[in-house]
Design an enzyme around this catalytic site. Structure first.
Site, short mmCIF file in Angstrom:
data_model
loop_
_atom_site.label_atom_id
_atom_site.label_comp_id
_atom_site.label_asym_id
_atom_site.label_seq_id
_atom_site.Cartn_x
_atom_site.Cartn_y
_atom_site.Cartn_z
N LYS A 52 2.70 -56.64 20.93
CA LYS A 52 2.47 -56.86 22.37
C LYS A 52 1.06 -57.42 22.60
O LYS A 52 0.88 -58.36 23.37
CB LYS A 52 2.66 -55.53 23.15
CG LYS A 52 4.12 -55.11 23.21
CD LYS A 52 4.32 -53.70 23.78
CE LYS A 52 5.80 -53.30 23.69
NZ LYS A 52 6.08 -51.96 24.23
N GLN A 96 2.94 -46.46 25.22
CA GLN A 96 4.05 -46.65 24.29
C GLN A 96 4.77 -45.32 24.04
O GLN A 96 4.14 -44.29 23.80
CB GLN A 96 3.52 -47.24 22.96
CG GLN A 96 4.61 -47.61 21.96
CD GLN A 96 5.48 -48.79 22.39
OE1 GLN A 96 5.08 -49.63 23.18
NE2 GLN A 96 6.70 -48.85 21.87
N ASP A 119 5.97 -51.57 32.61
CA ASP A 119 7.16 -51.16 31.84
C ASP A 119 8.34 -50.88 32.78
O ASP A 119 9.48 -50.77 32.32
CB ASP A 119 6.85 -49.88 31.05
CG ASP A 119 6.73 -50.13 29.56
OD1 ASP A 119 7.30 -51.12 29.08
OD2 ASP A 119 6.08 -49.31 28.89
N1 GUN Z 1 9.46 -47.48 23.30
C1 GUN Z 1 10.58 -48.20 23.06
N2 GUN Z 1 10.67 -49.23 23.93
C2 GUN Z 1 9.60 -49.15 24.74
C3 GUN Z 1 9.14 -49.94 25.83
O1 GUN Z 1 9.76 -50.92 26.26
N3 GUN Z 1 7.98 -49.53 26.39
C4 GUN Z 1 7.29 -48.45 25.97
N4 GUN Z 1 6.17 -48.12 26.60
N5 GUN Z 1 7.69 -47.69 24.96
C5 GUN Z 1 8.83 -48.05 24.35
#
Ligand code: GUN
Length: 290
Positions: A52, A96, A119
């Site tokens: 990311k 995350q 998110d």
């Molecule tokens: N864990 C798995 N997918 C995601 C996501 O799209 N965002 C976040 N913050 N954690 C995740």
């Protein structure tokens, strides 16, 4: 059969974002800034967060990686979230998931300011999504919508079966596909671990979106001839013959399912890169709203 190639589609999106950032820069505007919070340093989460941050650099965004120890207390993490909410330079941020067991994920998610919730996991964001009001859409379902749209897949009036009901993929996915939008307007069935006649339902799917977290669960006998199959699963399987020591598998048994489909997304290189592209789109949106 054609591949729903998330690498190609996400590269297109990133090119578009890069031009937009270039335009912001030449107009002297504020560069979009995404922060990512990573608790602990084990497992696939590290890889995802690094990807990311790298994607931010590629399109010209500013990024901040906040690394916190696995042992951080819930109170200290909430204090960090409050700090990020107050930071005027940060347009959007993510924490995350999953978080260590001693931290309440829902509490942390709800502490994120909805203005910065790129998110799209905050109840306010999810509520607005259901009501079809402007908001940040959760990155993976948003990425799948983009993948379908940009590959010319018709969804209106078709039967979409979503496998899985997680808060971050299956549930929002089923809502987005049913909304009165394009893409959308599908007839949606959601199936999950308690569904009794699973195969009977999956065989009716014109579009099958699989997010159940079980490696190679979907086999050829469960898929209708000519269906569109989107595989959200990603599993690391030990493999000594690989340099990395593992190979990646999806929730779909690709080799036997692919020949039956009209379109199928591969793993890796399908939904994964689209999730990152969507997060970047949400961050640009957050910066534009400032
Ligand atoms: N864990 C798995 N997918 C995601 C996501 O799209 N965002 C976040 N913050 N954690 C995740």
């Amino acid at each position: 059969m054609q591949l729903l190639d998330g690498k190609i589609t996400s590269d297109q999106i990133k090119e578009e974002l890069k031009s937009k950032v270039d335009a912001i820069k030449s107009n002297g505007g504020k560069i979009p800034h995404l922060a990512a919070v990573l608790v602990g340093d084990s497992g696939a989460a590290v890889t995802y967060v690094n990807a990311k941050v790298k994607a931010c650099e590629l399109v010209g965004f500013k990024s901040t990686l906040v690394k916190l120890p696995e042992t951080i207390s819930e109170a200290d993490l909430l204090a960090k979230v409050a700090e990020l909410n107050a930071d005027k330079d940060i347009d959007g941020y993510i924490v995350q998931l999953p978080l260590p067991k001693h931290i309440d994920e829902q509490k942390v998610t709800e502490a994120i300011s909805p203005d910065k919730d790129v998110d799209g996991f905050h109840p306010t964001s999810l509520g607005k999504m259901v009501l079809n009001l402007p908001t940040y859409l959760p990155a993976t379902p948003y990425g799948i919508m983009q993948l379908l749209e940009r590959n010319g897949i018709e969804t209106a009036g078709r039967h979409c079966v979503v496998m899985g009901r997680s808060h971050i993929v299956g549930s929002p996915m089923s809502i987005l596909m049913a909304r009165n939008t394009n893409p959308g307007n599908a007839t949606v069935t959601m199936v999950h671990s308690r569904t009794k006649n699973l195969k009977e339902l999956t065989l009716q799917a014109d579009i099958l979106i699989v997010a159940i977290g079980k490696p190679e669960f979907v086999t050829a006998d469960m898929v209708k001839e000519g269906a569109v199959v989107v595989d959200v699963g990603i599993h690391r399987i030990d493999d000594a013959s690989k340099k990395s020591g593992f190979r990646l598998l999806g929730d779909v048994k690709f080799d036997e399912v692919a020949p039956k489909t009209s379109y199928i997304s591969p793993v890796p290189g399908g939904v994964g890169p689209m999730t990152i592209a969507s997060l970047l789109m949400n961050t640009l949106q957050a910066a534009a709203l400032k």
